[in-house]
Design an enzyme around this catalytic site. Structure first.
Site, mmCIF file in Angstrom:
data_model
loop_
_atom_site.group_PDB
_atom_site.id
_atom_site.type_symbol
_atom_site.label_atom_id
_atom_site.label_comp_id
_atom_site.label_asym_id
_atom_site.label_seq_id
_atom_site.Cartn_x
_atom_site.Cartn_y
_atom_site.Cartn_z
ATOM 1 N N GLU A 53 -9.250 11.341 5.888
ATOM 2 C CA GLU A 53 -10.564 12.706 6.298
ATOM 3 C C GLU A 53 -11.124 11.685 7.875
ATOM 4 O OE1 GLU A 53 -12.685 13.805 3.257
ATOM 5 O OE2 GLU A 53 -11.747 14.578 2.580
ATOM 6 N N SER A 104 -0.055 -1.682 5.582
ATOM 7 C CA SER A 104 1.202 -1.749 7.184
ATOM 8 C C SER A 104 0.544 -2.912 8.547
ATOM 9 C CB SER A 104 1.063 -0.202 7.306
ATOM 10 O OG SER A 104 1.620 0.094 6.604
ATOM 11 N N MET A 105 -0.734 -2.910 8.507
ATOM 12 C CA MET A 105 -1.565 -3.653 9.208
ATOM 13 C C MET A 105 -0.619 -5.754 9.133
ATOM 14 S SD MET A 105 -3.456 -2.739 11.896
ATOM 15 C CE MET A 105 -4.122 -4.361 12.196
ATOM 16 N N GLU A 106 -0.401 -5.821 7.916
ATOM 17 C CA GLU A 106 -0.012 -6.380 7.548
ATOM 18 C C GLU A 106 1.831 -6.909 7.934
ATOM 19 O OE1 GLU A 106 -3.902 -6.441 6.156
ATOM 20 O OE2 GLU A 106 -2.135 -5.302 5.672
ATOM 21 N N HIS A 119 -9.739 6.378 10.558
ATOM 22 C CA HIS A 119 -8.870 5.020 10.094
ATOM 23 C C HIS A 119 -7.120 5.255 10.805
ATOM 24 C CE1 HIS A 119 -7.397 2.605 7.182
ATOM 25 N NE2 HIS A 119 -8.179 1.445 7.797
ATOM 26 N N TRP A 169 0.838 -1.087 -0.056
ATOM 27 C CA TRP A 169 -0.173 0.089 -0.116
ATOM 28 C C TRP A 169 0.959 1.715 -0.272
ATOM 29 C CZ3 TRP A 169 -4.694 0.090 -0.894
ATOM 30 C CH2 TRP A 169 -6.026 1.411 -0.788
ATOM 31 N N CYS A 190 4.451 3.058 5.140
ATOM 32 C CA CYS A 190 3.280 4.587 5.298
ATOM 33 C C CYS A 190 1.761 4.253 5.564
ATOM 34 C CB CYS A 190 3.753 4.541 3.881
ATOM 35 S SG CYS A 190 2.554 6.342 2.959
ATOM 36 N N LEU A 191 1.707 5.109 6.064
ATOM 37 C CA LEU A 191 0.050 5.530 6.703
ATOM 38 C C LEU A 191 -0.437 6.862 6.327
ATOM 39 C CD1 LEU A 191 0.144 3.239 9.827
ATOM 40 C CD2 LEU A 191 -1.610 2.843 7.690
#
Length: 161
Positions: A95, A65-67, A98, A31, A90-91
């Protein structure tokens, strides 16, 4: 901003040990690929520059990123064992809440791995307000956080609790 006046890609090779005898795992989230690819390249190229052999760098790709947490746990089980793991993600703030939930979960999960695994897990997960900030830290104006993560991984190799 912590990196406003710092280039993340600067390191003094003469003050670092050789990476020649160590094995590394790079766990990369797909992602935000443009950013994570840049971070991966920075980490990989730095490890090679510091003496790591290409065959001693294992790459695991995960969707997001959660994985990374699961991917890092998988990396710790690889035989022959790796000496350090770099989690690359990368996060980017949006809006909704999350971003906050995922950021906290990822960093908490990586922290837990550092408490339970016998191998250091280096967090190379950008948490920026916008994609421009992420690009600036993955090979842009502020250098590359992947380089910094590779140096940190090397410095942690061989440290036992």
């Amino acid at each position: 901003m912590a990196t406003a006046n710092k280039n993340l890609s600067e390191y003094d090779k003469s003050r670092l040990p050789s990476a020649f005898s160590f094995r590394f795992a790079l766990v990369r989230a797909q992602w935000n690929d443009q950013v994570t690819s840049g971070l991966y390249k920075g980490a990989y190229d730095t490890l090679i520059d510091l003496g790591a052999k290409p065959e001693n760098i294992v790459t695991i790709e995960v969707p997001g990123s959660m994985e990374l947490i699961y991917g890092c746990r998988q990396a710790a089980a690889i035989e022959p064992k790796v000496d350090a793991i770099i989690a690359i993600g990368c996060l980017v703030k949006g809006e909704t809440m999350h971003f906050e939930f995922v950021s906290m979960a990822v960093y908490h999960g990586l922290s837990q791995l550092n408490l339970t695994l016998q191998v250091p897990v280096i967090a190379c997960v950008l948490t920026d307000n916008n994609i421009e900030q992420s690009l600036a830290r993955s090979g842009g104006v502020h250098g590359n956080k992947g380089v910094e993560a590779a140096v940190t991984a090397l410095l942690m190799c061989g440290r036992k609790v």
